[in-house]
Write a protein that holds these residues in place. Structure first.
Motif, PDB file in Angstrom:
ATOM      1  N   LEU A  49      -1.481  27.002  -0.600  1.00  0.00           N
ATOM      2  CA  LEU A  49      -1.773  25.619  -0.239  1.00  0.00           C
ATOM      3  C   LEU A  49      -3.262  25.374  -0.412  1.00  0.00           C
ATOM      4  O   LEU A  49      -4.089  26.147   0.092  1.00  0.00           O
ATOM      5  CB  LEU A  49      -1.369  25.372   1.212  1.00  0.00           C
ATOM      6  N   LEU A  50      -3.629  24.326  -1.141  1.00  0.00           N
ATOM      7  CA  LEU A  50      -5.020  23.944  -1.323  1.00  0.00           C
ATOM      8  C   LEU A  50      -5.228  22.569  -0.693  1.00  0.00           C
ATOM      9  O   LEU A  50      -4.477  21.633  -0.979  1.00  0.00           O
ATOM     10  CB  LEU A  50      -5.407  23.891  -2.802  1.00  0.00           C
ATOM     11  N   ARG A  51      -6.264  22.463   0.153  1.00  0.00           N
ATOM     12  CA  ARG A  51      -6.540  21.192   0.828  1.00  0.00           C
ATOM     13  C   ARG A  51      -7.747  20.523   0.184  1.00  0.00           C
ATOM     14  O   ARG A  51      -8.869  21.017   0.260  1.00  0.00           O
ATOM     15  CB  ARG A  51      -6.807  21.404   2.317  1.00  0.00           C
ATOM     16  N   PHE A  52      -7.508  19.374  -0.452  1.00  0.00           N
ATOM     17  CA  PHE A  52      -8.567  18.653  -1.157  1.00  0.00           C
ATOM     18  C   PHE A  52      -9.192  17.550  -0.309  1.00  0.00           C
ATOM     19  O   PHE A  52     -10.325  17.149  -0.558  1.00  0.00           O
ATOM     20  CB  PHE A  52      -8.010  18.031  -2.440  1.00  0.00           C
ATOM     21  N   ALA A  53      -8.447  17.042   0.637  1.00  0.00           N
ATOM     22  CA  ALA A  53      -8.947  15.952   1.490  1.00  0.00           C
ATOM     23  C   ALA A  53      -8.100  15.927   2.751  1.00  0.00           C
ATOM     24  O   ALA A  53      -7.139  16.683   2.891  1.00  0.00           O
ATOM     25  CB  ALA A  53      -8.857  14.608   0.750  1.00  0.00           C
ATOM     26  N   GLU A  54      -8.470  15.062   3.681  1.00  0.00           N
ATOM     27  CA  GLU A  54      -7.671  14.936   4.896  1.00  0.00           C
ATOM     28  C   GLU A  54      -6.237  14.549   4.570  1.00  0.00           C
ATOM     29  O   GLU A  54      -5.306  14.910   5.308  1.00  0.00           O
ATOM     30  CB  GLU A  54      -8.299  13.891   5.827  1.00  0.00           C
TER      31      GLU A  54
END
Length: 317
Positions: A49-54
């Motif tokens: 899982l990659l989190r790019f923004a809220e």
């Protein structure tokens, strides 16, 4: 390794519902290895899982229809999100010289990129995401190309940088990942297995107050304990060809599980594998009888990882 992008006002709520791992310490710019389970607590994928923004995430998936599954869950649950496959293609730089190649391509800043962290950037005008991750344990990097029309240009840049270090193109390395004990969904972890059997206990947040898919089933499995255990094995005989299907395993002439992946290890100079074995037969040193596609093998359960990280290849004779 396609991507499933989840964005919108309810993106975080949907992601939390999809995965059993708690995201309380996953800031923007960081990735997380996460199991995905169905309502029965069975593994259906193990993406990063990659989190790019809220409100924007990627699931970097192994080969399965996770895109369709996420869309169905989002629609049935009434989540206000967009779920799509973005124009993204990953290219990995793996091996003991991966850092040197990444520095030549991108600069010294990549040395400060911690494991599973990533950065959106460009390489000669080519939009990429650079992540400290990969299907090995040798300081690898993954370049997520964000414009498929520039695939050849990116390939040539990486190939040239690799040539300066004496390395070249290759496929995902089944032998190296087996030596390292890295899981492969669709091989070691089929839809009949659960996260406790394959050693992903620490990624299951059973103490979470919120609901997630498979929570009740996973609580029950945790109480009962795993029926099987993923173990390392060695097999006697001439070098084996990689198996196409699970190989039946017997202990004291009784069915005891299956070898999920088998190959010859040049570092150990013997055949190795990962096997899902009934818990009562999973102790180190247990002798095994294995029925392969090309014949029968005697084997033994050994400790993981099968080869410690950093072990060099033997000198060619």
């Amino acid at each position: 390794e396609r991507q499933v992008e989840i964005s919108g006002p309810d993106a975080e709520s949907l992601v939390r519902y999809l995965i059993p791992r708690d995201l309380k310490d996953c800031p923007i710019g960081k990735g997380r290895y996460v199991p995905l389970c169905d309502h029965q607590g069975r593994l259906i994928n193990d993406p990063v899982l990659l989190r790019f923004a809220e409100d924007r995430f990627w699931l970097s998936i192994a080969d399965s229809d996770v895109l369709l599954w996420v869309r169905a869950v989002a629609m049935e649950g009434g989540f206000d999100v967009s779920v799509l496959e973005p124009d993204v293609s990953p290219l990995a730089i793996q091996g003991p010289k991966a850092e040197a190649v990444a520095v030549e391509l991108l600069g010294d800043w990549v040395l400060g990129l911690k494991h599973f962290w990533f950065r959106e950037t460009e390489l000669n005008g080519i939009p990429i995401v650079t992540a400290r991750s990969g299907w090995a344990k040798q300081g690898d990097f993954e370049l997520y190309l964000r414009d498929s029309s520039k695939g050849t240009a990116l390939w040539n840049l990486v190939k040239e940088a690799g040539a300066s270090q004496g390395i070249g193109p290759g496929a995902p390395n089944q032998i190296e990942r087996t030596e390292s004990g890295l899981l492969s969904y669709g091989a070691d972890t089929l839809p009949d297995s659960d996260p406790f059997e394959v050693g992903l206990d620490n990624m299951i947040g059973l103490d979470r107050k919120d609901e997630f898919i498979g929570k009740q089933a996973l609580i029950l499995k945790a109480r009962q304990g795993p029926a099987r255990k993923l173990v390392g094995v060695t097999l006697e005989g001439v070098p084996v060809s990689p198996n196409e299907h699970p190989w039946p395993v017997r202990v004291e002439r009784r069915s005891a599980g299956t070898v999920r992946v088998a190959c010859y290890s040049p570092r150990r100079r013997e055949n190795i594998g990962l096997a899902l074995i009934d818990r009562q037969h999973s102790a180190l040193g247990t002798p095994l009888e294995v029925k392969g596609e090309d014949g029968a093998y005697r084997g033994e359960i050994v400790s993981l990882p099968l080869v410690p990280a950093g072990t060099p290849l033997p000198e060619a004779s």
